[in-house]
Design a protein around this motif. Sequence first.
Motif, PDB file in Angstrom:
ATOM      1  N   GLY A 141     -11.012   0.069  -1.959  1.00  0.00           N
ATOM      2  CA  GLY A 141     -10.620   1.062  -2.939  1.00  0.00           C
ATOM      3  C   GLY A 141      -9.820   2.152  -2.295  1.00  0.00           C
ATOM      4  N   LEU A 172     -15.894  -4.482  -0.182  1.00  0.00           N
ATOM      5  CA  LEU A 172     -15.613  -3.136  -0.683  1.00  0.00           C
ATOM      6  C   LEU A 172     -14.151  -2.822  -0.441  1.00  0.00           C
ATOM      7  CD1 LEU A 172     -18.068  -1.363  -1.583  1.00  0.00           C
ATOM      8  CD2 LEU A 172     -17.640  -0.006   0.460  1.00  0.00           C
ATOM      9  N   ARG A 227      -5.539  -0.302   9.777  1.00  0.00           N
ATOM     10  CA  ARG A 227      -4.432   0.292   9.004  1.00  0.00           C
ATOM     11  C   ARG A 227      -4.768   0.302   7.504  1.00  0.00           C
ATOM     12  NH1 ARG A 227       0.757  -3.175   9.907  1.00  0.00           N
ATOM     13  NH2 ARG A 227       0.027  -2.866  12.039  1.00  0.00           N
ATOM     14  N   PRO A 228      -4.107   1.163   6.737  1.00  0.00           N
ATOM     15  CA  PRO A 228      -4.301   1.138   5.281  1.00  0.00           C
ATOM     16  C   PRO A 228      -3.989  -0.267   4.748  1.00  0.00           C
ATOM     17  CG  PRO A 228      -2.981   3.047   5.925  1.00  0.00           C
ATOM     18  CD  PRO A 228      -3.116   2.188   7.151  1.00  0.00           C
ATOM     19  N   GLY A 229      -4.862  -0.772   3.912  1.00  0.00           N
ATOM     20  CA  GLY A 229      -4.692  -2.123   3.383  1.00  0.00           C
ATOM     21  C   GLY A 229      -5.211  -3.192   4.308  1.00  0.00           C
ATOM     22  N   LEU A 272      -8.235   3.325   2.642  1.00  0.00           N
ATOM     23  CA  LEU A 272      -7.677   2.153   1.953  1.00  0.00           C
ATOM     24  C   LEU A 272      -7.949   0.848   2.704  1.00  0.00           C
ATOM     25  CD1 LEU A 272      -4.369   3.557   0.449  1.00  0.00           C
ATOM     26  CD2 LEU A 272      -6.052   2.241  -0.830  1.00  0.00           C
ATOM     27  N   VAL A 273      -9.051   0.845   3.450  1.00  0.00           N
ATOM     28  CA  VAL A 273      -9.425  -0.340   4.221  1.00  0.00           C
ATOM     29  C   VAL A 273     -10.278  -1.272   3.357  1.00  0.00           C
ATOM     30  CG1 VAL A 273     -10.921  -1.036   6.153  1.00  0.00           C
ATOM     31  CG2 VAL A 273      -9.219   0.775   6.473  1.00  0.00           C
ATOM     32  N   HIS A 274     -10.121  -2.581   3.556  1.00  0.00           N
ATOM     33  CA  HIS A 274     -11.069  -3.540   2.980  1.00  0.00           C
ATOM     34  C   HIS A 274     -12.272  -3.636   3.909  1.00  0.00           C
ATOM     35  CE1 HIS A 274      -7.208  -4.973   1.308  1.00  0.00           C
ATOM     36  NE2 HIS A 274      -7.891  -5.537   0.340  1.00  0.00           N
ATOM     37  N   LEU A 275     -13.451  -3.563   3.339  1.00  0.00           N
ATOM     38  CA  LEU A 275     -14.666  -3.582   4.144  1.00  0.00           C
ATOM     39  C   LEU A 275     -15.529  -4.756   3.704  1.00  0.00           C
ATOM     40  CD1 LEU A 275     -15.261  -1.106   6.027  1.00  0.00           C
ATOM     41  CD2 LEU A 275     -17.049  -0.500   4.425  1.00  0.00           C
ATOM     42  N   GLY A 326     -17.916   8.739   1.858  1.00  0.00           N
ATOM     43  CA  GLY A 326     -17.143   8.123   0.785  1.00  0.00           C
ATOM     44  C   GLY A 326     -15.673   8.506   0.837  1.00  0.00           C
ATOM     45  N   ASP A 327     -15.388   9.787   1.120  1.00  0.00           N
ATOM     46  CA  ASP A 327     -13.975  10.195   1.101  1.00  0.00           C
ATOM     47  C   ASP A 327     -13.192   9.552   2.233  1.00  0.00           C
ATOM     48  OD1 ASP A 327     -15.387  11.681   2.937  1.00  0.00           O
ATOM     49  OD2 ASP A 327     -14.433  13.594   2.449  1.00  0.00           O
ATOM     50  N   HIS A 383      -4.330  -4.766  11.833  1.00  0.00           N
ATOM     51  CA  HIS A 383      -4.500  -5.409  10.519  1.00  0.00           C
ATOM     52  C   HIS A 383      -5.974  -5.741  10.274  1.00  0.00           C
ATOM     53  CE1 HIS A 383      -0.368  -6.688  11.826  1.00  0.00           C
ATOM     54  NE2 HIS A 383      -0.070  -6.391  10.583  1.00  0.00           N
ATOM     55  N   VAL A 426     -20.012  11.728  -1.241  1.00  0.00           N
ATOM     56  CA  VAL A 426     -20.650  10.415  -1.230  1.00  0.00           C
ATOM     57  C   VAL A 426     -20.890  10.004   0.224  1.00  0.00           C
ATOM     58  CG1 VAL A 426     -20.301   7.961  -1.746  1.00  0.00           C
ATOM     59  CG2 VAL A 426     -19.557   9.699  -3.398  1.00  0.00           C
ATOM     60  N   SER A 457     -13.642  10.030  -4.381  1.00  0.00           N
ATOM     61  CA  SER A 457     -14.977  10.180  -3.825  1.00  0.00           C
ATOM     62  C   SER A 457     -15.309  11.652  -3.527  1.00  0.00           C
ATOM     63  CB  SER A 457     -15.021   9.367  -2.535  1.00  0.00           C
ATOM     64  OG  SER A 457     -16.320   9.111  -2.151  1.00  0.00           O
ATOM     65  N   LEU A 497     -13.801   6.556   3.583  1.00  0.00           N
ATOM     66  CA  LEU A 497     -13.562   5.172   3.162  1.00  0.00           C
ATOM     67  C   LEU A 497     -12.464   5.117   2.113  1.00  0.00           C
ATOM     68  CD1 LEU A 497     -16.774   3.087   2.566  1.00  0.00           C
ATOM     69  CD2 LEU A 497     -15.069   2.948   4.386  1.00  0.00           C
ATOM     70  N   PHE A 498     -12.545   6.050   1.139  1.00  0.00           N
ATOM     71  CA  PHE A 498     -11.587   6.083   0.029  1.00  0.00           C
ATOM     72  C   PHE A 498     -10.159   6.236   0.565  1.00  0.00           C
ATOM     73  CE2 PHE A 498      -9.271   8.274  -3.371  1.00  0.00           C
ATOM     74  CZ  PHE A 498      -9.605   7.529  -4.479  1.00  0.00           C
ATOM     75  N   PHE A 499      -9.964   7.247   1.390  1.00  0.00           N
ATOM     76  CA  PHE A 499      -8.592   7.514   1.820  1.00  0.00           C
ATOM     77  C   PHE A 499      -8.119   6.548   2.903  1.00  0.00           C
ATOM     78  CE2 PHE A 499      -9.636  11.472  -0.404  1.00  0.00           C
ATOM     79  CZ  PHE A 499      -8.552  11.519  -1.264  1.00  0.00           C
ATOM     80  N   TYR A 518       0.821  -1.214   0.000  1.00  0.00           N
ATOM     81  CA  TYR A 518       0.000   0.000   0.000  1.00  0.00           C
ATOM     82  C   TYR A 518       0.856   1.265   0.000  1.00  0.00           C
ATOM     83  CZ  TYR A 518      -4.079  -2.749  -0.076  1.00  0.00           C
ATOM     84  OH  TYR A 518      -5.048  -3.613  -0.508  1.00  0.00           O
ATOM     85  N   PHE A 562     -13.341   0.384  -5.756  1.00  0.00           N
ATOM     86  CA  PHE A 562     -13.734   1.761  -6.111  1.00  0.00           C
ATOM     87  C   PHE A 562     -12.510   2.653  -6.134  1.00  0.00           C
ATOM     88  CE2 PHE A 562     -13.878   3.764  -1.806  1.00  0.00           C
ATOM     89  CZ  PHE A 562     -13.830   2.626  -1.023  1.00  0.00           C
TER      90      PHE A 562
END
Lengths: 340, 340
Positions: free
Chosen positions: A285, A283, B255-257, B280-283, B273-274, B235, A269, A266, B276-278, A99, A262
Amino acid sequence: MRGVVLHAPGDVRVEDRPDPVINEPTDAVIRVSAACVCGSDLWPYRGIEKLDGPTPMGHEYVGVVEEVGSQVTTVKPGQFVVGSFWASDNTCEICRSGYQSACVHRVLMGTIGTQAQLTRIPLADGTLVATPGMPDQDLIPSLLAASDVLGTGWFGAVAAQAGPGRTVAVVGDGAVGLCAVLAAKQLGAERIIAMSRHASRQRLALEFGATDIVTERGDEGVAAIKELTGGLGAHSVVEAVGTQESMTQAVRSTRPGGHMGFVGVSHDVALPGDELFFSLVHLHGGPAPVRQYLPELIDLICDREIDPGKVFDLTLPLDQAAEGYRAMDERRAVKALLQP
Amino acid sequence: MRGVVLHAPGDVRVEDRPDPVINEPTDAVIRVSAACVCGSDLWPYRGIEKLDGPTPMGHEYVGVVEEVGSQVTTVKPGQFVVGSFWASDNTCEICRSGYQSACVHRVLMGTIGTQAQLTRIPLADGTLVATPGMPDQDLIPSLLAASDVLGTGWFGAVAAQAGPGRTVAVVGDGAVGLCAVLAAKQLGAERIIAMSRHASRQRLALEFGATDIVTERGDEGVAAIKELTGGLGAHSVVEAVGTQESMTQAVRSTRPGGHMGFVGVSHDVALPGDELFFSLVHLHGGPAPVRQYLPELIDLICDREIDPGKVFDLTLPLDQAAEGYRAMDERRAVKALLQP
């Protein structure tokens, strides 16, 4: 040197700016061979993202190393290099997990500006990947695509777990969406549905490996994807726009247990928790860790296995950057390449 | 037969109801050995979820098969069985991919009501798993836990990719959160951080395998997780509450990733959305496909490898169900077992 500066929404100027210099011993300075305008550059251009005074623009780049700081060991002057829009050390724990776009020492290239004749690259060892020798001129657009849109589309396809036996739908027919189609094809997806209503973009999607085109959007787009997938939804959906409508369309187009990647930045959103909960979708991204994929993408491009440079349908001298922004804003061009 | 009916918020009654019968040839009727009150039953009990008239309650159950429809082949009268809160055919494409909670023919057991002496199980072949022989009485609470809270916590831990070398944080110290701790331990997680401020729940978390306790919540809770993980975040994070605060806390603790598994039923949650976007987590999350895990969980319980039944800290005769709801609502009990 000459470089692009955005002064206000719609006001793109190419100006004389000071030549960049080595600030840190880990920096490199490169002579930019090609840069381009990103879909995300249009947010401040359109006034949707606030500008904090005149701002140097651009975060995509390929070029030739001019000078390196004293601690740089993996690239040297004269080499042709590709880097990502995040400078990253590529050694921290987050980078090592793949990452690099969340590197603990990351620097956003957009804060430096690569739509210019020269640019400074922080953390050069971690950020830059040299090509095997000097690439042929005709490969430069594809290598430039690897710097962002291809790497981002690739991440979207990986996050959506595009692969053998899977049906992939791509929401968004900009350069990133088109590159996600190309990535899904490379990753072995069985069926690739491009969602697009523009004839020229549909053609490129088909050329990149799309097997189906869906022109509907919103709920009708979701219904069309369900229709093509036995009522279940796609296994993998890549979202490459970043709006409420496109995110909703992407979540609803994914089957329960499926994966949505995604990568559209964003904007305004909000995802309803109950919809996400009951969707049972995976999800993932965000800002793509392009650096992770660069060695593989450079090989595919230099071996002429893929030709993502086709997303550039407008090439302009750097001094005409304003026209590149206008053409993309008006959707006359998918993506504009700038030659410094 | 006797069964629990919720008439209005706070108004739990145990009443005479008609004995269930075989409606479809794929049904079974079971004599319930034990049922229980779920955290999600508290939403309508508290008036947060709207009631549509008097409603039979309960969706967790273990029991002995009384009668089966003509098409049922995998279970037979006299067998002790465990099922999930979603009845599922276990043969459709979604079930075969491991998402029985989104089976195309699914039926929610909560619409039938298992807090009763007898209950009808639709799609019995796909839904019910028989234990190897008649289990010892002392195993019944653990087998009942497998029906929902253990299976749900397990799914949360799997969705968060709890496993060797990983640090797992669990947000929520209800029965599901505690079972997620147990699951993370079974899945081989290196470090398990339980977020709890209740002494008795902390004790059970430690017994189930937690290595650390964090008592802070919200931003302070996030800071505590960062502190324990070199500033990076966990993690794996399991969210087992379902509120805006807990979801936000979970995203920010990852953590990211990293991977976040969310299994608290979502109420009035909107994820920006922003963010979640920044992140970088898997959900991944939703209604747990408990059926997928039942054979493995039943084996672990019958082999006495795990003892999730410890989450039941109150056992009542069915006729005192109202006290079970009250005790859980007032957080005097983690989870109430009802004996019909």
